[in-house]
Scaffold this motif. Sequence first.
Motif, PDB file in Angstrom:
ATOM      1  N   UNK A 181      -2.753  33.135  62.337  1.00  0.00           N
ATOM      2  CA  UNK A 181      -2.137  34.266  61.649  1.00  0.00           C
ATOM      3  C   UNK A 181      -2.466  34.219  60.161  1.00  0.00           C
ATOM      4  N   UNK A 182      -2.304  33.048  59.548  1.00  0.00           N
ATOM      5  CA  UNK A 182      -2.632  32.899  58.132  1.00  0.00           C
ATOM      6  C   UNK A 182      -4.118  33.136  57.879  1.00  0.00           C
ATOM      7  N   UNK A 183      -4.961  32.660  58.787  1.00  0.00           N
ATOM      8  CA  UNK A 183      -6.408  32.869  58.637  1.00  0.00           C
ATOM      9  C   UNK A 183      -6.739  34.358  58.657  1.00  0.00           C
ATOM     10  N   UNK A 184      -6.100  35.110  59.535  1.00  0.00           N
ATOM     11  CA  UNK A 184      -6.352  36.550  59.626  1.00  0.00           C
ATOM     12  C   UNK A 184      -5.975  37.263  58.330  1.00  0.00           C
ATOM     13  N   UNK A 185      -4.807  36.915  57.775  1.00  0.00           N
ATOM     14  CA  UNK A 185      -4.349  37.558  56.538  1.00  0.00           C
ATOM     15  C   UNK A 185      -5.255  37.193  55.367  1.00  0.00           C
ATOM     16  N   UNK A 186      -5.544  35.902  55.211  1.00  0.00           N
ATOM     17  CA  UNK A 186      -6.367  35.455  54.081  1.00  0.00           C
ATOM     18  C   UNK A 186      -7.791  35.986  54.209  1.00  0.00           C
ATOM     19  N   UNK A 187      -8.319  36.028  55.438  1.00  0.00           N
ATOM     20  CA  UNK A 187      -9.674  36.569  55.637  1.00  0.00           C
ATOM     21  C   UNK A 187      -9.756  38.019  55.176  1.00  0.00           C
ATOM     22  N   UNK A 188      -8.727  38.789  55.506  1.00  0.00           N
ATOM     23  CA  UNK A 188      -8.714  40.194  55.085  1.00  0.00           C
ATOM     24  C   UNK A 188      -8.695  40.303  53.564  1.00  0.00           C
TER      25      UNK A 188
END
Length: 290
Positions: A107-114
């Motif tokens: 979840x954190x990876x998805x947000x930070x990637x965006x």
Amino acid sequence: MYIKQLQYILAGLVFAVLWSSASIATKWGLQVSQPFVLAITRFCLAGGIMIFISHIMLKHRLPHGNEWKQLFAYGILNIGVYLGLYVLAMQHVSAGLGSLFPATSPVFVSVISALVYKQRITAKILFSLSLCLIGIVVAAYPLLMKSYASPIGLFLLLLSMLSYSLGSIYFAKKNWQKLNILTINGWQTILGGLLLVPFMLFYYDRSLNTYNITFWSAVSWLAFVVSIGAVQIWLYLIRQDAVKASFWLFLCPISGFFIAWLLANEPIDAYTGLGVMLVIAGLALVLKRK
């Protein structure tokens, strides 16, 4: 066909148990040692063994040129900052919570990637992040009331997960020139651990460290079983199917709280169940999207 499926399922179950066991092993080690002493001993042992296997036994090439810079940067994010903060946080939170946070990494990876790639953060991502954060708060609430956790511990865990997520994005973005994964894991573990050496030397107090069977059992479990064994099983799982492999993260908080209850007598109640369910729901949204 059935044997391969059974092997895959068994590998997934073993991974979830071993990965979530890191928090209870860390808690045991912290009973007899300072955080950075425990962490650096673990990193030196695990990293040294992986480097020996990679270069001496399997004859994989050494990193060269810009690869050293990438390994150092990755090691700082994925080992030095992430696990450095994690081992500090485990002084202030329960083993169950220590296993809950890493499960939220997709979840954190998805947000930070965006944010990094300047993409639009969808409502689904924000909703999944909210579910995870609310789930963590719900699961932590009774533990805070019973002194099994503290705000500073939760804050350090959150910072550690941010560093881990940044490390995951950094690893995916860089070109590793077919450098063997065991070589990458070994050197990033050693280089990341070097970042913590000055802190260990500055805060070292001989009276707070007892190198007994508890210490070496915790270090051996973290080095051999978690850093080497669980990671190698994870690599096997993602080679079969990266998306399906991610779903084994669902079991990590469940097994983590169960292990903490069984071995450390940490409480499990309705708050724990609801919190874990919210985190799993948030994780499911992100993995379904992927």
